[in-house]
Design a protein around this motif. Structure first.
Motif, PDB file in Angstrom:
ATOM      1  N   LEU A  12     -28.117  65.890  21.248  1.00 39.94           N
ATOM      2  CA  LEU A  12     -29.917  66.014  21.410  1.00 39.94           C
ATOM      3  C   LEU A  12     -31.041  64.758  21.181  1.00 39.94           C
ATOM      4  O   LEU A  12     -32.233  64.550  21.998  1.00 39.94           O
ATOM      5  N   ALA A  13     -30.550  63.509  20.190  1.00 39.90           N
ATOM      6  CA  ALA A  13     -31.009  62.418  20.433  1.00 39.90           C
ATOM      7  C   ALA A  13     -30.956  61.751  22.163  1.00 39.90           C
ATOM      8  O   ALA A  13     -32.000  61.480  22.547  1.00 39.90           O
ATOM      9  N   PHE A  14     -30.052  61.879  23.040  1.00 36.18           N
ATOM     10  CA  PHE A  14     -30.294  60.726  23.988  1.00 36.18           C
ATOM     11  C   PHE A  14     -31.485  62.016  24.835  1.00 36.18           C
ATOM     12  O   PHE A  14     -31.936  61.357  25.871  1.00 36.18           O
ATOM     13  N   CYS A  15     -31.452  63.206  24.749  1.00 35.46           N
ATOM     14  CA  CYS A  15     -31.721  64.196  26.465  1.00 35.46           C
ATOM     15  C   CYS A  15     -33.493  63.759  25.066  1.00 35.46           C
ATOM     16  O   CYS A  15     -34.107  64.950  26.031  1.00 35.46           O
ATOM     17  N   ALA A  16     -33.701  63.674  24.282  1.00 37.30           N
ATOM     18  CA  ALA A  16     -35.067  63.807  23.784  1.00 37.30           C
ATOM     19  C   ALA A  16     -35.884  63.120  24.350  1.00 37.30           C
ATOM     20  O   ALA A  16     -35.827  61.861  24.909  1.00 37.30           O
ATOM     21  N   CYS A  17     -37.653  63.380  24.060  1.00 37.75           N
ATOM     22  CA  CYS A  17     -38.263  62.592  24.473  1.00 37.75           C
ATOM     23  C   CYS A  17     -39.284  63.393  23.743  1.00 37.75           C
ATOM     24  O   CYS A  17     -40.074  64.120  23.067  1.00 37.75           O
ATOM     25  N   TYR A  63     -58.227  57.399  28.247  1.00 35.85           N
ATOM     26  CA  TYR A  63     -57.338  58.349  28.679  1.00 35.85           C
ATOM     27  C   TYR A  63     -55.830  58.049  28.540  1.00 35.85           C
ATOM     28  O   TYR A  63     -55.826  57.532  29.654  1.00 35.85           O
ATOM     29  N   GLY A  64     -55.614  58.758  28.102  1.00 36.24           N
ATOM     30  CA  GLY A  64     -54.023  58.416  28.370  1.00 36.24           C
ATOM     31  C   GLY A  64     -52.778  59.931  27.964  1.00 36.24           C
ATOM     32  O   GLY A  64     -52.624  60.776  27.036  1.00 36.24           O
ATOM     33  N   TYR A  65     -51.564  59.293  28.536  1.00 35.17           N
ATOM     34  CA  TYR A  65     -50.530  60.095  28.470  1.00 35.17           C
ATOM     35  C   TYR A  65     -49.528  59.458  28.621  1.00 35.17           C
ATOM     36  O   TYR A  65     -49.183  58.829  29.521  1.00 35.17           O
ATOM     37  N   TYR A  66     -48.739  59.186  27.805  1.00 30.16           N
ATOM     38  CA  TYR A  66     -47.278  58.689  27.241  1.00 30.16           C
ATOM     39  C   TYR A  66     -45.887  59.674  26.746  1.00 30.16           C
ATOM     40  O   TYR A  66     -46.367  60.196  26.273  1.00 30.16           O
ATOM     41  N   LYS A  67     -45.279  59.205  27.727  1.00 30.32           N
ATOM     42  CA  LYS A  67     -43.884  60.486  27.964  1.00 30.32           C
ATOM     43  C   LYS A  67     -42.622  59.399  27.689  1.00 30.32           C
ATOM     44  O   LYS A  67     -42.806  58.166  28.144  1.00 30.32           O
ATOM     45  N   TYR A  68     -42.343  58.892  26.526  1.00 30.11           N
ATOM     46  CA  TYR A  68     -41.099  58.450  25.894  1.00 30.11           C
ATOM     47  C   TYR A  68     -39.950  59.036  26.203  1.00 30.11           C
ATOM     48  O   TYR A  68     -40.234  60.000  25.573  1.00 30.11           O
ATOM     49  N   ASN A  69     -39.380  58.299  26.256  1.00 27.91           N
ATOM     50  CA  ASN A  69     -37.938  59.188  26.454  1.00 27.91           C
ATOM     51  C   ASN A  69     -37.017  58.157  25.777  1.00 27.91           C
ATOM     52  O   ASN A  69     -37.225  56.830  25.445  1.00 27.91           O
ATOM     53  N   LEU A  70     -36.179  58.525  24.679  1.00 28.34           N
ATOM     54  CA  LEU A  70     -34.945  57.447  24.106  1.00 28.34           C
ATOM     55  C   LEU A  70     -33.805  57.115  25.795  1.00 28.34           C
ATOM     56  O   LEU A  70     -33.556  55.908  25.109  1.00 28.34           O
ATOM     57  N   ALA A  73     -36.006  56.039  31.733  1.00 35.66           N
ATOM     58  CA  ALA A  73     -37.423  55.349  32.174  1.00 35.66           C
ATOM     59  C   ALA A  73     -38.362  56.044  31.336  1.00 35.66           C
ATOM     60  O   ALA A  73     -38.337  57.289  31.603  1.00 35.66           O
ATOM     61  N   SER A  74     -39.031  55.311  30.394  1.00 38.93           N
ATOM     62  CA  SER A  74     -40.559  55.494  29.674  1.00 38.93           C
ATOM     63  C   SER A  74     -41.265  56.201  30.947  1.00 38.93           C
ATOM     64  O   SER A  74     -41.571  54.748  31.949  1.00 38.93           O
ATOM     65  N   GLN A  75     -42.294  57.130  31.139  1.00 37.15           N
ATOM     66  CA  GLN A  75     -43.544  57.048  32.010  1.00 37.15           C
ATOM     67  C   GLN A  75     -45.092  56.704  31.261  1.00 37.15           C
ATOM     68  O   GLN A  75     -45.156  57.682  30.125  1.00 37.15           O
ATOM     69  N   THR A  76     -46.181  56.336  32.141  1.00 33.18           N
ATOM     70  CA  THR A  76     -47.017  56.582  31.360  1.00 33.18           C
ATOM     71  C   THR A  76     -48.134  55.963  32.061  1.00 33.18           C
ATOM     72  O   THR A  76     -48.011  55.449  32.856  1.00 33.18           O
TER      73      THR A  76
END
Length: 103
Positions: A12-17, A63-70, A73-76
């Motif tokens: 779960l930790a590796f798939c979490a975002c 205005y911000g949208y931030y997708k962080y992945n453990l 790549a994260s996308q911002t």
């Protein structure tokens, strides 16, 4: 039993975002005109800002949208709009790591 639980937690930790902020209409960024676009115009294009603040005593909207992945790549993406005292856009900056946003 403990080993299966530990493996499940790690999986779960590796798939979490985590997502922070609210997505906004990126296509409208090109419609912002410095010295002409007003707060009312910006609000009709993007809605309520995710965050507000001050820069050099003048109001800013973000205005911000931030997708962080453990893992991976994260996308911002963020749009920061700076207003003059009359409520007209003084300057703005748009930054993104989303491939579709590259113009």
């Amino acid at each position: 039993m403990f080993r299966k639980l530990a493996i499940g937690v790690l999986a779960l930790a590796f798939c979490a975002c985590m997502t922070v902020g609210e997505d906004f209409a990126v296509g409208n960024v090109s419609h912002i005109t410095v010295g002409k676009t007003t707060k009312k115009d910006v609000q009709s294009m993007f809605g309520e800002p995710w965050r507000t603040g001050l820069e050099d005593g003048e109001q800013t909207w973000t205005y911000g949208y931030y997708k962080y992945n453990l893992v991976g790549a994260s996308q911002t993406r963020d749009l920061v709009i700076r207003y003059d005292k009359s409520g007209t856009v003084r300057s703005y900056s748009f930054n993104s790591t989303y491939p579709d946003d590259v113009q």
